[in-house]
Design a protein around this motif. Sequence first.
Motif, PDB file in Angstrom:
ATOM      1  N   ALA A  71     -28.592  21.684   4.081  1.00 16.02           N
ATOM      2  CA  ALA A  71     -28.132  21.352   5.424  1.00 16.02           C
ATOM      3  C   ALA A  71     -28.301  19.863   5.693  1.00 16.02           C
ATOM      4  O   ALA A  71     -27.395  19.205   6.227  1.00 16.02           O
ATOM      5  CB  ALA A  71     -28.899  22.178   6.455  1.00 16.02           C
ATOM      6  N   ASN A  72     -29.451  19.304   5.313  1.00 20.48           N
ATOM      7  CA  ASN A  72     -29.698  17.883   5.529  1.00 20.48           C
ATOM      8  C   ASN A  72     -28.820  17.004   4.653  1.00 20.48           C
ATOM      9  O   ASN A  72     -28.364  15.944   5.087  1.00 20.48           O
ATOM     10  CB  ASN A  72     -31.176  17.558   5.311  1.00 20.48           C
ATOM     11  N   ASP A  73     -28.565  17.432   3.419  1.00 16.35           N
ATOM     12  CA  ASP A  73     -27.675  16.669   2.536  1.00 16.35           C
ATOM     13  C   ASP A  73     -26.258  16.617   3.096  1.00 16.35           C
ATOM     14  O   ASP A  73     -25.595  15.573   3.027  1.00 16.35           O
ATOM     15  CB  ASP A  73     -27.644  17.274   1.128  1.00 16.35           C
ATOM     16  N   CYS A  74     -25.811  17.731   3.633  1.00 16.69           N
ATOM     17  CA  CYS A  74     -24.469  17.764   4.237  1.00 16.69           C
ATOM     18  C   CYS A  74     -24.401  16.778   5.400  1.00 16.69           C
ATOM     19  O   CYS A  74     -23.419  16.030   5.532  1.00 16.69           O
ATOM     20  CB  CYS A  74     -24.121  19.171   4.711  1.00 16.69           C
ATOM     21  N   LEU A  75     -25.428  16.762   6.235  1.00 14.70           N
ATOM     22  CA  LEU A  75     -25.462  15.810   7.348  1.00 14.70           C
ATOM     23  C   LEU A  75     -25.437  14.378   6.847  1.00 14.70           C
ATOM     24  O   LEU A  75     -24.700  13.536   7.378  1.00 14.70           O
ATOM     25  CB  LEU A  75     -26.718  16.017   8.196  1.00 14.70           C
ATOM     26  N   SER A  76     -26.222  14.098   5.840  1.00 12.59           N
ATOM     27  CA  SER A  76     -26.293  12.736   5.296  1.00 12.59           C
ATOM     28  C   SER A  76     -24.948  12.287   4.739  1.00 12.59           C
ATOM     29  O   SER A  76     -24.497  11.179   5.007  1.00 12.59           O
ATOM     30  CB  SER A  76     -27.346  12.655   4.189  1.00 12.59           C
ATOM     31  N   LYS A  77     -24.330  13.144   3.961  1.00 14.25           N
ATOM     32  CA  LYS A  77     -23.046  12.788   3.348  1.00 14.25           C
ATOM     33  C   LYS A  77     -21.954  12.584   4.390  1.00 14.25           C
ATOM     34  O   LYS A  77     -21.033  11.811   4.186  1.00 14.25           O
ATOM     35  CB  LYS A  77     -22.629  13.854   2.334  1.00 14.25           C
ATOM     36  N   ALA A  78     -22.068  13.274   5.517  1.00 16.73           N
ATOM     37  CA  ALA A  78     -21.082  13.125   6.583  1.00 16.73           C
ATOM     38  C   ALA A  78     -21.463  11.997   7.548  1.00 16.73           C
ATOM     39  O   ALA A  78     -20.702  11.688   8.466  1.00 16.73           O
ATOM     40  CB  ALA A  78     -20.936  14.435   7.353  1.00 16.73           C
ATOM     41  N   GLY A  79     -22.634  11.403   7.347  1.00  7.42           N
ATOM     42  CA  GLY A  79     -23.085  10.328   8.221  1.00  7.42           C
ATOM     43  C   GLY A  79     -23.446  10.813   9.618  1.00  7.42           C
ATOM     44  O   GLY A  79     -23.230  10.102  10.599  1.00  7.42           O
ATOM     45  N   LEU A  80     -24.001  12.014   9.712  1.00  5.01           N
ATOM     46  CA  LEU A  80     -24.267  12.629  11.012  1.00  5.01           C
ATOM     47  C   LEU A  80     -25.750  12.818  11.321  1.00  5.01           C
ATOM     48  O   LEU A  80     -26.094  13.491  12.298  1.00  5.01           O
ATOM     49  CB  LEU A  80     -23.557  13.988  11.094  1.00  5.01           C
ATOM     50  N   ASN A  81     -26.628  12.222  10.533  1.00  2.00           N
ATOM     51  CA  ASN A  81     -28.069  12.401  10.774  1.00  2.00           C
ATOM     52  C   ASN A  81     -28.470  11.949  12.169  1.00  2.00           C
ATOM     53  O   ASN A  81     -29.154  12.680  12.893  1.00  2.00           O
ATOM     54  CB  ASN A  81     -28.893  11.637   9.741  1.00  2.00           C
ATOM     55  N   GLU A  82     -28.074  10.753  12.530  1.00  5.03           N
ATOM     56  CA  GLU A  82     -28.476  10.209  13.828  1.00  5.03           C
ATOM     57  C   GLU A  82     -27.898  11.028  14.975  1.00  5.03           C
ATOM     58  O   GLU A  82     -28.604  11.346  15.939  1.00  5.03           O
ATOM     59  CB  GLU A  82     -28.018   8.749  13.940  1.00  5.03           C
ATOM     60  N   LEU A  83     -26.624  11.402  14.872  1.00  4.42           N
ATOM     61  CA  LEU A  83     -26.009  12.221  15.916  1.00  4.42           C
ATOM     62  C   LEU A  83     -26.722  13.559  16.050  1.00  4.42           C
ATOM     63  O   LEU A  83     -27.007  14.023  17.156  1.00  4.42           O
ATOM     64  CB  LEU A  83     -24.526  12.438  15.617  1.00  4.42           C
TER      65      LEU A  83
END
Length: 93
Positions: A71-83
């Motif tokens: 789940a966290n890798d998907c967020l990172s690859k999409a550039g959505l961690n901060e959001l």
Amino acid sequence: MNVNDVAKVFDTILSIPGMGEAVKIDLRMSRKNVLLLNQVIELGIAAKAEDKTGLLDSLSHGDLEELKTLANDCLSKAGLNELSEKLKLLASK
């Protein structure tokens, strides 16, 4: 089937030879769906105590950590961690 029977079926399926092998998946999805997938995984893991199917109880701690990492890798690859973090802050208020 009762919860115990369902848990046994899931455990049997998850222990089939080859189920633990890593597979490569080429996945393309919108950022919206990445954000939703992350939320679904996090909510599912958080609701482990309320799981009526027995599926999450049959998973090891390592398997749950692997799902969190995915789940966290998907967020990172999409550039959505901060959001994602900002949305969590808003939801907690």
